[in-house]
Design a protein around this motif. Structure first.
Motif, PDB file in Angstrom:
ATOM      1  N   GLY A  62      42.996  48.296  67.339  1.00  0.00           N
ATOM      2  CA  GLY A  62      43.443  47.904  66.005  1.00  0.00           C
ATOM      3  C   GLY A  62      44.503  46.840  65.947  1.00  0.00           C
ATOM      4  O   GLY A  62      44.951  46.486  64.860  1.00  0.00           O
ATOM      5  N   GLY A  63      44.926  46.297  67.106  1.00  0.00           N
ATOM      6  CA  GLY A  63      46.040  45.358  67.112  1.00  0.00           C
ATOM      7  C   GLY A  63      45.692  43.967  67.569  1.00  0.00           C
ATOM      8  O   GLY A  63      46.585  43.157  67.824  1.00  0.00           O
ATOM      9  N   ARG A  64      44.391  43.648  67.690  1.00  0.00           N
ATOM     10  CA  ARG A  64      43.967  42.321  68.105  1.00  0.00           C
ATOM     11  C   ARG A  64      42.555  42.074  67.588  1.00  0.00           C
ATOM     12  O   ARG A  64      41.878  42.987  67.116  1.00  0.00           O
ATOM     13  N   ASP A  65      42.123  40.817  67.685  1.00  0.00           N
ATOM     14  CA  ASP A  65      40.746  40.476  67.329  1.00  0.00           C
ATOM     15  C   ASP A  65      39.918  40.384  68.614  1.00  0.00           C
ATOM     16  O   ASP A  65      40.284  40.971  69.622  1.00  0.00           O
ATOM     17  N   GLY A  66      38.835  39.619  68.565  1.00  0.00           N
ATOM     18  CA  GLY A  66      37.952  39.535  69.712  1.00  0.00           C
ATOM     19  C   GLY A  66      36.772  40.474  69.555  1.00  0.00           C
ATOM     20  O   GLY A  66      36.288  40.732  68.449  1.00  0.00           O
ATOM     21  N   GLU A  67      36.315  41.037  70.669  1.00  0.00           N
ATOM     22  CA  GLU A  67      35.122  41.888  70.645  1.00  0.00           C
ATOM     23  C   GLU A  67      35.295  43.121  69.762  1.00  0.00           C
ATOM     24  O   GLU A  67      34.325  43.629  69.206  1.00  0.00           O
ATOM     25  N   ILE A  68      36.519  43.614  69.633  1.00  0.00           N
ATOM     26  CA  ILE A  68      36.704  44.807  68.803  1.00  0.00           C
ATOM     27  C   ILE A  68      36.402  44.503  67.346  1.00  0.00           C
ATOM     28  O   ILE A  68      35.989  45.392  66.589  1.00  0.00           O
ATOM     29  N   ALA A  71      32.872  45.174  66.898  1.00  0.00           N
ATOM     30  CA  ALA A  71      32.614  46.612  66.828  1.00  0.00           C
ATOM     31  C   ALA A  71      32.914  47.167  65.435  1.00  0.00           C
ATOM     32  O   ALA A  71      32.146  47.985  64.905  1.00  0.00           O
ATOM     33  N   TRP A  72      34.020  46.708  64.833  1.00  0.00           N
ATOM     34  CA  TRP A  72      34.377  47.180  63.495  1.00  0.00           C
ATOM     35  C   TRP A  72      33.521  46.531  62.404  1.00  0.00           C
ATOM     36  O   TRP A  72      33.358  47.083  61.319  1.00  0.00           O
ATOM     37  N   HIS A 331      38.725  52.947  78.394  1.00  0.00           N
ATOM     38  CA  HIS A 331      38.885  53.021  76.939  1.00  0.00           C
ATOM     39  C   HIS A 331      38.503  51.737  76.218  1.00  0.00           C
ATOM     40  O   HIS A 331      37.985  51.784  75.102  1.00  0.00           O
ATOM     41  N   GLU A 332      38.760  50.563  76.836  1.00  0.00           N
ATOM     42  CA  GLU A 332      38.554  49.323  76.074  1.00  0.00           C
ATOM     43  C   GLU A 332      37.067  49.036  75.858  1.00  0.00           C
ATOM     44  O   GLU A 332      36.578  49.004  74.732  1.00  0.00           O
ATOM     45  N   HIS A 333      36.324  48.834  76.934  1.00  0.00           N
ATOM     46  CA  HIS A 333      34.938  48.402  76.793  1.00  0.00           C
ATOM     47  C   HIS A 333      34.044  49.493  76.209  1.00  0.00           C
ATOM     48  O   HIS A 333      33.214  49.223  75.333  1.00  0.00           O
ATOM     49  N   LEU A 334      34.192  50.705  76.691  1.00  0.00           N
ATOM     50  CA  LEU A 334      33.382  51.776  76.116  1.00  0.00           C
ATOM     51  C   LEU A 334      33.866  52.118  74.709  1.00  0.00           C
ATOM     52  O   LEU A 334      33.095  52.646  73.898  1.00  0.00           O
ATOM     53  N   GLU A 340      31.626  50.920  67.330  1.00  0.00           N
ATOM     54  CA  GLU A 340      30.466  50.374  66.616  1.00  0.00           C
ATOM     55  C   GLU A 340      29.500  51.477  66.211  1.00  0.00           C
ATOM     56  O   GLU A 340      28.978  51.494  65.085  1.00  0.00           O
ATOM     57  N   THR A 341      29.276  52.438  67.102  1.00  0.00           N
ATOM     58  CA  THR A 341      28.362  53.535  66.792  1.00  0.00           C
ATOM     59  C   THR A 341      28.880  54.397  65.651  1.00  0.00           C
ATOM     60  O   THR A 341      28.158  54.702  64.694  1.00  0.00           O
ATOM     61  N   LEU A 342      30.151  54.788  65.734  1.00  0.00           N
ATOM     62  CA  LEU A 342      30.711  55.692  64.731  1.00  0.00           C
ATOM     63  C   LEU A 342      30.928  55.008  63.389  1.00  0.00           C
ATOM     64  O   LEU A 342      30.664  55.592  62.329  1.00  0.00           O
ATOM     65  N   HIS A 343      31.413  53.774  63.428  1.00  0.00           N
ATOM     66  CA  HIS A 343      31.801  53.122  62.170  1.00  0.00           C
ATOM     67  C   HIS A 343      30.627  52.403  61.490  1.00  0.00           C
ATOM     68  O   HIS A 343      30.375  52.608  60.296  1.00  0.00           O
ATOM     69  N   GLN A 344      29.906  51.574  62.244  1.00  0.00           N
ATOM     70  CA  GLN A 344      28.851  50.787  61.620  1.00  0.00           C
ATOM     71  C   GLN A 344      27.527  51.543  61.493  1.00  0.00           C
ATOM     72  O   GLN A 344      26.822  51.379  60.497  1.00  0.00           O
ATOM     73  N   HIS A 345      27.191  52.352  62.501  1.00  0.00           N
ATOM     74  CA  HIS A 345      25.899  53.023  62.476  1.00  0.00           C
ATOM     75  C   HIS A 345      25.949  54.390  61.796  1.00  0.00           C
ATOM     76  O   HIS A 345      24.981  54.800  61.152  1.00  0.00           O
ATOM     77  N   MET A 346      27.071  55.108  61.957  1.00  0.00           N
ATOM     78  CA  MET A 346      27.180  56.434  61.370  1.00  0.00           C
ATOM     79  C   MET A 346      27.999  56.440  60.081  1.00  0.00           C
ATOM     80  O   MET A 346      28.040  57.451  59.377  1.00  0.00           O
TER      81      MET A 346
END
Length: 392
Positions: A62-68, A71-72, A331-334, A340-346
């Motif tokens: 929650g404190g940077r951009d990039g790949e996360i 995911a969000w 924790h980072e990559h997984l 992405e699974t919990l927020h966007q798909h579920m």
């Protein structure tokens, strides 16, 4: 793959549990052996390690951009409009890890022969690291996962922990901190462990490294910068100074080492993080906030060293220490995949996704500790400690 965190100038580990005077404590990236009988375990240090790891996770989620942000589905600034500004300070958990590492490597290396020191470090670092490399590579190879995987050849090189100096794509975004740790271990082993640890030798090591790192910064020489790590040296050296205070709280030289390291360390932290060079890293930390977090990290380790946190002797902190290293690795990559699974798909809301992702990564860390570290660590340690038979 992901870029290093904002603390990088140009370019956190079942766990060992620190004992008050015994062998094998734990640093951020490393697990530690059981304490000697009758010697109290510094369980508060285990707890501090987990706090630092959770700080880094908050930064990555929650404190940077990039790949996360992929995911969000949007920037963390949108997902956490207020909290993201606080999460951005979480990257300083790495500096806290380095202070802890200086403390515990001094403790574990004091009076230990080189073979035993090497066996301890290798057996604690490698099992979960190898498992994390295999696991992340396998997950990123799944067709449903949208994040790019490294090539098979690069994945194999990652097993050596030397991917960064070899210019190979990294499987784990956090492994740049392990490269810093390895260089610290090498310096400490060559200058302290090999000749034999004494107070005078350790003080000289701290003084020479501090001065040499400053010269390296002034010279702007890449080779010196690579070896001496001027940006991170004050945190490792500060941890060593705190360990000397742990041995004798009246040691004014040790207090001086710690104080000078804090002064230099906060400078580097502010210089690198106040306005981070990469826009993905976010750039709205205040200099006062950065100094406050660095100071809190030094102070927490110092309070533990002085015995003021002996009351924090809860058994669950031992488990916390055991989970820190594998959690840090995965924790980072997984976390990207889980978010992405919990927020966007579920369709789970942001804060629920954030909390469940942390819980999921802690559970995975427990599995790695239980079924990988507890089985492989003693095997590797015993094998490396075994002297080869003389050939007749």
């Amino acid at each position: 793959m992901t870029t290093p965190g904002p603390t990088l100038p140009k370019v956190s580990p079942g766990a060992e549990h620190a004992t008050e005077h015994g062998t094998e404590p734990t640093d951020h990236a490393i697990p530690a052996p059981r304490p000697a009988r009758g010697k109290p375990r510094l369980r508060a240090l285990d707890g501090l390690r987990l706090v630092a790891a959770l700080m880094v996770a908050a930064y990555h989620y929650g404190g940077r951009d990039g790949e996360i942000s992929e995911a969000w589905g949007s920037s963390p600034k949108v997902q956490f409009p207020t909290a993201s500004e606080w999460f951005a300070y979480g990257c300083l958990g790495v500096q806290i890890f380095f202070v802890i590492s200086g403390f515990v490597i001094s403790m574990s290396g004091w009076g230990r022969p080189m073979r035993s020191f090497f066996a301890s470090r290798a057996s604690r670092l490698l099992p979960s690291y190898w498992a994390a490399i295999v696991l992340v590579t396998a997950v990123f190879a799944l067709p449903a996962v949208t994040y790019a995987a490294v090539s098979p050849s690069d994945a194999l090189v990652n097993l050596t922990m030397l991917q960064q100096p070899l210019g190979v794509d990294r499987v784990l975004g956090v492994c740049w901190t392990l490269w810093a740790e390895l260089r610290f271990y090498a310096l400490f082993a060559l200058c302290v462990v090999m000749p034999g640890a004494t107070r005078a030798r350790v003080v000289l090591f701290c003084a020479v490294w501090t001065l040499a790192a400053a010269v390296s910064e002034a010279a702007n020489e890449p080779l010196l910068d690579l070896v001496l790590m001027p940006e991170y040296a004050p945190f490792f050296i500060g941890g060593i100074g705190i360990y000397l205070i742990h041995r004798d709280r009246r040691d004014l030289t040790a207090w001086g080492i710690t104080g000078v390291s804090w002064l230099i360390g906060q400078h580097y932290a502010v210089d690198r993080l106040w306005h981070a060079p990469n826009p993905d890293f976010f750039s709205y930390r205040t200099s006062f906030g950065i100094i406050a977090v660095v100071t809190a990290g030094f102070a927490a380790v110092l309070l533990i060293a002085l015995g003021h946190l002996h009351w924090a002797n809860w058994r669950w902190l031992t488990v916390a220490g055991a989970l820190t290293y594998p959690f840090y690795l995965v924790h980072e990559h997984l976390g990207w995949v889980t978010v992405e699974t919990l927020h966007q798909h579920m369709g789970l809301p942001s804060y629920a996704t954030f909390g469940l992702t942390i819980v999921a990564m802690l559970f995975l860390a427990w599995l790695l500790n239980r079924f990988v570290e507890e089985r492989l660590t003693p095997m590797i340690r015993n094998g490396l400690n075994r002297k080869p038979r003389a050939q007749g």
